[in-house]
Design a protein around this motif. Structure first.
Motif, short mmCIF file in Angstrom:
data_model
loop_
_atom_site.label_atom_id
_atom_site.label_comp_id
_atom_site.label_asym_id
_atom_site.label_seq_id
_atom_site.Cartn_x
_atom_site.Cartn_y
_atom_site.Cartn_z
N PRO A 36 0.63 -1.38 -0.01
CA PRO A 36 0.13 0.10 -0.04
C PRO A 36 1.03 1.26 -0.06
O PRO A 36 2.05 1.31 0.47
CB PRO A 36 -0.62 0.08 1.40
CG PRO A 36 -0.56 -1.66 1.79
CD PRO A 36 0.62 -2.04 1.11
N GLY B 135 3.68 -4.35 8.41
CA GLY B 135 2.32 -4.61 8.16
C GLY B 135 2.08 -4.94 6.86
O GLY B 135 0.80 -5.11 6.55
N GLN C 84 -0.09 -8.22 6.05
CA GLN C 84 -1.56 -7.97 6.09
C GLN C 84 -2.26 -7.27 5.40
O GLN C 84 -3.53 -7.40 4.86
CB GLN C 84 -1.90 -7.57 7.72
CG GLN C 84 -1.57 -8.35 8.77
CD GLN C 84 0.13 -8.54 9.12
OE1 GLN C 84 0.54 -7.42 8.87
NE2 GLN C 84 0.56 -9.61 9.55
N ARG C 85 -1.42 -6.18 4.56
CA ARG C 85 -2.12 -5.16 3.99
C ARG C 85 -1.70 -5.27 2.51
O ARG C 85 -2.41 -4.67 1.57
CB ARG C 85 -1.89 -3.94 4.31
CG ARG C 85 -2.65 -3.75 5.91
CD ARG C 85 -2.35 -2.32 6.25
NE ARG C 85 -2.47 -1.22 5.28
CZ ARG C 85 -1.99 -0.30 5.38
NH1 ARG C 85 -1.16 0.23 5.99
NH2 ARG C 85 -2.39 0.67 4.29
#
Length: 84
Positions: free
Chosen positions: A9, A64, A67-68
């Motif tokens: 992201p 993270g 997870q993303r």
């Protein structure tokens, strides 16, 4: 040598790239902003020496990213180039 492909992201990309830049076992780092479609985000690719791959993936997971986004690691085929 391992080939690492990440989808990040946009808000995590700078942290992800920093982890890769700080790793002595990482080479041929490439960033394609906005290139990923599913999941949406930036594509980061690089080569990683096998000895540091596990620890590097652990550090990436702490951002993270797992997870993303996406983390893909595969063996890279190395072919000698004539004349090099």
């Amino acid at each position: 040598m391992m080939h690492l492909r990440l989808i990040s992201p946009p808000d995590l990309t700078d942290s992800v790239v920093k982890v890769l830049e700080d790793d002595a076992g990482t080479a041929n780092l490439v960033l394609h902003r906005g290139a990923a479609i599913s999941p949406d985000g930036d594509v980061v690719i690089c080569d990683v020496v096998r000895e540091s791959a596990s620890e590097l993936v652990e550090r990436l997971e702490k951002t993270g990213l797992a997870q993303r986004g996406a983390i893909a690691l595969e063996m890279a085929a190395i072919f000698p180039l004539a004349g090099w």
